[in-house]
Design a protein around this motif. Structure first.
Motif, mmCIF file in Angstrom:
data_model
loop_
_atom_site.group_PDB
_atom_site.id
_atom_site.type_symbol
_atom_site.label_atom_id
_atom_site.label_comp_id
_atom_site.label_asym_id
_atom_site.label_seq_id
_atom_site.Cartn_x
_atom_site.Cartn_y
_atom_site.Cartn_z
ATOM 1 N N PRO A 74 0.945 -1.270 -0.062
ATOM 2 C CA PRO A 74 -0.084 -0.159 -0.062
ATOM 3 C C PRO A 74 0.753 1.358 0.115
ATOM 4 C CG PRO A 74 -1.000 -1.628 1.410
ATOM 5 C CD PRO A 74 0.235 -2.259 1.259
ATOM 6 N N ARG A 75 2.002 1.495 0.534
ATOM 7 C CA ARG A 75 2.929 2.432 0.482
ATOM 8 C C ARG A 75 3.148 2.662 -0.883
ATOM 9 N NH1 ARG A 75 8.176 3.819 1.895
ATOM 10 N NH2 ARG A 75 8.906 1.759 1.965
ATOM 11 N N HIS A 76 3.529 1.527 -1.686
ATOM 12 C CA HIS A 76 3.664 1.985 -2.891
ATOM 13 C C HIS A 76 2.750 2.035 -3.923
ATOM 14 C CE1 HIS A 76 8.019 0.937 -2.216
ATOM 15 N NE2 HIS A 76 7.414 0.342 -1.257
ATOM 16 N N GLY A 77 1.266 2.662 -3.310
ATOM 17 C CA GLY A 77 0.281 2.956 -4.293
ATOM 18 C C GLY A 77 -0.659 1.843 -4.484
ATOM 19 N N LEU A 78 -0.319 0.364 -3.958
ATOM 20 C CA LEU A 78 -1.451 -0.462 -4.327
ATOM 21 C C LEU A 78 -2.516 -0.335 -3.400
ATOM 22 C CD1 LEU A 78 -2.174 -2.969 -6.166
ATOM 23 C CD2 LEU A 78 -0.915 -4.225 -4.224
ATOM 24 N N ARG A 79 -4.039 -0.370 -3.975
ATOM 25 C CA ARG A 79 -5.216 -0.420 -3.723
ATOM 26 C C ARG A 79 -6.001 -1.371 -4.252
ATOM 27 N NH1 ARG A 79 -2.460 2.391 -1.052
ATOM 28 N NH2 ARG A 79 -2.735 4.524 -0.082
ATOM 29 N N PHE A 80 -7.161 -1.909 -3.563
ATOM 30 C CA PHE A 80 -7.705 -3.049 -3.981
ATOM 31 C C PHE A 80 -9.402 -2.460 -3.785
ATOM 32 C CE2 PHE A 80 -4.368 -5.428 -2.743
ATOM 33 C CZ PHE A 80 -4.175 -6.344 -3.774
ATOM 34 N N ILE A 81 -10.166 -3.014 -4.890
ATOM 35 C CA ILE A 81 -11.552 -2.747 -5.022
ATOM 36 C C ILE A 81 -12.172 -4.208 -4.370
ATOM 37 C CG2 ILE A 81 -13.588 -2.406 -6.339
ATOM 38 C CD1 ILE A 81 -11.754 -0.884 -8.222
ATOM 39 N N ARG A 82 -12.966 -4.176 -3.649
ATOM 40 C CA ARG A 82 -13.761 -5.526 -3.213
ATOM 41 C C ARG A 82 -15.135 -5.482 -3.768
ATOM 42 N NH1 ARG A 82 -11.209 -7.811 1.340
ATOM 43 N NH2 ARG A 82 -9.547 -6.688 2.057
ATOM 44 N N ALA A 83 -15.308 -6.753 -4.453
ATOM 45 C CA ALA A 83 -16.450 -6.755 -5.167
ATOM 46 C C ALA A 83 -17.341 -7.924 -4.733
ATOM 47 C CB ALA A 83 -16.361 -6.840 -6.800
ATOM 48 N N GLU A 84 -18.662 -7.958 -5.055
ATOM 49 C CA GLU A 84 -19.444 -9.401 -4.769
ATOM 50 C C GLU A 84 -18.847 -10.582 -5.469
ATOM 51 O OE1 GLU A 84 -21.278 -9.390 -2.542
ATOM 52 O OE2 GLU A 84 -22.158 -7.328 -2.428
ATOM 53 N N GLY A 85 -19.220 -11.787 -5.449
ATOM 54 C CA GLY A 85 -18.414 -12.742 -5.956
ATOM 55 C C GLY A 85 -18.975 -13.248 -7.261
ATOM 56 N N GLY A 86 -19.706 -12.607 -7.900
ATOM 57 C CA GLY A 86 -19.955 -12.861 -9.516
ATOM 58 C C GLY A 86 -21.375 -13.375 -9.468
ATOM 59 N N VAL A 87 -21.735 -13.704 -10.922
ATOM 60 C CA VAL A 87 -22.951 -14.120 -11.307
ATOM 61 C C VAL A 87 -22.795 -15.113 -12.323
ATOM 62 C CG1 VAL A 87 -23.658 -12.344 -12.744
ATOM 63 C CG2 VAL A 87 -25.541 -13.703 -11.783
ATOM 64 N N THR A 88 -23.710 -16.272 -12.308
ATOM 65 C CA THR A 88 -23.879 -17.265 -13.356
ATOM 66 C C THR A 88 -25.143 -17.125 -14.091
ATOM 67 O OG1 THR A 88 -22.065 -18.740 -11.926
ATOM 68 C CG2 THR A 88 -23.496 -19.665 -13.802
ATOM 69 N N CYS A 89 -24.865 -16.982 -15.442
ATOM 70 C CA CYS A 89 -26.080 -17.260 -16.494
ATOM 71 C C CYS A 89 -26.078 -18.568 -17.050
ATOM 72 C CB CYS A 89 -25.994 -16.056 -17.309
ATOM 73 S SG CYS A 89 -26.068 -14.265 -16.537
ATOM 74 N N PHE A 90 -27.255 -18.962 -16.861
ATOM 75 C CA PHE A 90 -27.689 -20.344 -17.522
ATOM 76 C C PHE A 90 -28.436 -19.993 -18.860
ATOM 77 C CE2 PHE A 90 -27.224 -20.867 -13.008
ATOM 78 C CZ PHE A 90 -26.149 -21.838 -12.921
#
Length: 534
Positions: A74-90
């Motif tokens: 993080p001190r070197h600029g790294l940031r994360f985005i947390r998202a939901e686990g995704g969706v499956t389409c049938f």
């Protein structure tokens, strides 16, 4: 002659992690790569001007928290985005989404079965229990660094003690995961074919197994490895570096340079200097020689030994052992630039799970048939497709109003039984994927700015990954843990002194991003500490 404490061949994520760990420990480190930019399979690519995405990987996922913290990323600029686990389409318009919130997740599963909504609580508990047992095994070498009869015996007895101390329920659960097909394991929890297919689809991506193959259940635990036990009670989340994998590469590069390490691009290593089975340095394509106390290879196991050494210099039998490592391409990559946001009318408006990715899947029997086609080297007819639209979470990856779409197409043979991949077959695969995408997002094809299909053969030719195998070797149980990269190893150390394997061909493979690089660095640092004590 120029000399360093360590040379790392390959500036992929694992090579950069290894170099960062070594540089922060005070060693002089040089990273060499034949490419013009670092990143390996995670290198950034413009599929069209202003449309940025990783050329070969999907682009989701991040390093484990322990590596992020150890390297102070993080001190070197790294940031994360947390998202939901995704969706499956049938097929037919049904969908199944994953949510971190346990109440919402339960409500989602109850659309298919109230019984399954209750069962998910038990399933989640068992996955977290298995993850807590597996995580320590994946965080270090699978085979203890012990030499000598008694030291080795003590290590084995200690491991046996740990196994015997496990709760019977934990041991029983691990044995079921290690042996059962995913389909049979899921049958013991759920009744809805959609719920089971949703969970199986995430597990099978990248696998050289089908959902009905023995031992495939072990892959079900992978999404849970970095999930906290006291989280919100739902499904695992999806992590994405802000700025995509390129931001992760940039942060690792910054760590290396800040600690005094060096990176040289367009510097291809063609040979490794060795004397008395002791590695002494490398030779570049231009004839330049660089000495090193240790050499790390971020290439796959076959390239590491069979292309960097004279075979006569290798220990007897090593060439044959390396040759027996199974490496087969199992996925194609599609990169698509869109001039407008794709619409998914079959999903709830503003569905948050879409940020975590989209899988196009059928029920488990159809998945197994796709796997059987792959084994028979037949072009995919109904493949499993994993889609990620990172610009939904990070608009900076595309021009205003535009989007980038990554897709991995599972069960694509590297070689066809009826001849090579022709231009017509490549186009047919691209058309098939576009048709499947248009079924869930009508009109998407009208907004395509650029479209490219990368087959396993393209991946091998462009970045030197044998067979186009993203896993750097099959992740079946016979090639995991102490059998990775081949039986009797289970770590980064090799039969050659001062030569370490830091690619996912070594334990823990692709199961933990950056794990092989961190383990390789730890092996050298442990050896140096031992030398200092003697």
């Amino acid at each position: 002659m120029e000399r360093h404490d360590a040379i790392v061949i390959g500036a992929g994520l694992n090579g950069l992690v290894a170099a960062a760990c070594l540089a922060r420990a005070g060693l002089s480190v040089l990273v060499l790569d034949r490419a013009s930019a670092p990143g390996g399979i995670a290198c950034e690519h413009e599929v069209a001007p202003g449309y940025r995405l990783p050329r070969f990987t999907l682009g989701s996922g991040g390093l484990p928290p322990r590596i992020v913290a150890d390297l102070d990323l993080p001190r070197h600029g790294l940031r994360f985005i947390r998202a939901e686990g995704g969706v499956t389409c049938f097929p037919g318009g049904e969908y199944h989404a994953s949510y971190r919130d346990g109440v919402v997740q339960r409500r989602e599963i109850a659309r298919f079965s109230r019984v399954d909504a209750d069962a998910f609580t038990r399933y989640r508990r068992d996955m977290l229990r298995a993850a807590r047992v597996l995580a320590p095994l994946l965080a270090g070498p699978a085979r203890p660094r012990r030499k000598g009869l008694f030291a080795g015996l003590r290590a084995r007895l200690a491991k046996a003690d740990r196994i015997s101390a496990m709760a019977p329920a934990d041991l029983h659960g691990l044995l079921r995961l290690a042996t059962l097909p995913a389909s049979e394991f899921l049958d013991s929890y759920f009744e809805s074919p959609h719920v089971k297919a949703h969970l199986a689809a995430a597990a099978m991506m990248g696998a050289t197994l089908g959902p009905c193959s023995p031992t495939s259940a072990a892959r079900l635990v992978l999404p849970w490895l970095e999930t906290a036990g006291d989280a919100m009670g739902g499904a695992p989340e999806t992590l994405m570096p802000v700025g995509g994998p390129a931001a992760l590469v940039s942060a690792l590069r910054s760590v290396i340079l800040a600690a005094g390490g060096q990176l040289r691009m367009e510097a291809e290593v063609t040979d490794i200097r060795i004397k008395d089975r002791k590695v002494q340095g490398v030779v570049l394509a231009n004839g330049e020689e660089i000495g090193a106390d240790a050499v790390f290879s971020g290439l796959d196991v076959k390239r590491s030994f069979l292309s960097l050494f004279q075979w006569k210099d290798l220990p007897e039998g090593l060439v044959e052992r390396v040759g027996r490592v199974c490496m087969r391409g199992v996925a194609a990559k599609l990169n698509i630039a869109l001039d407008a946001a794709p619409d998914f009318p079959g999903l709830p408006e503003g569905c948050p799970s879409l940020g975590g990715g989209l899988r196009l899947a059928a029920e488990i029997p159809a998945m197994q048939r796709a796997y059987d086609d792959w084994r028979a080297r037949i072009p995919p007819r109904n493949p499993l497709i994993d889609v990620f639209i990172p610009s939904f979470l990070d608009p900076s990856l595309a021009p205003q109003g535009g989007h980038v779409l990554s897709a991995l197409v599972q069960y694509v043979p590297d070689v066809l039984h009826e001849g090579p991949w022709s231009a017509e077959r490549r186009k047919a695969l691209g058309d098939l994927v576009m048709t499947r995408l248009a079924e869930v997002s009508p009109g998407m094809e009208k907004h395509v700015v650029a479209f490219e299909v990368l087959l396993p053969d393209d991946i091998e030719n462009e970045i030197g990954l044998t067979g186009g195998d993203f896993s750097y070797g099959a992740t079946t149980l016979d090639q995991l843990f102490f059998n990775r990269p081949f039986p009797g190893t289970g770590g980064a150390e090799t039969p050659l002194r001062n030569f370490y394997l830091c690619s996912p061909s070594a334990h823990p493979g692709p199961l933990v991003m950056g794990g092989a690089g961190a383990n390789a660095a730890a092996a050298l640092l442990a050896a140096k500490r031992k030398e200092a004590r003697t």
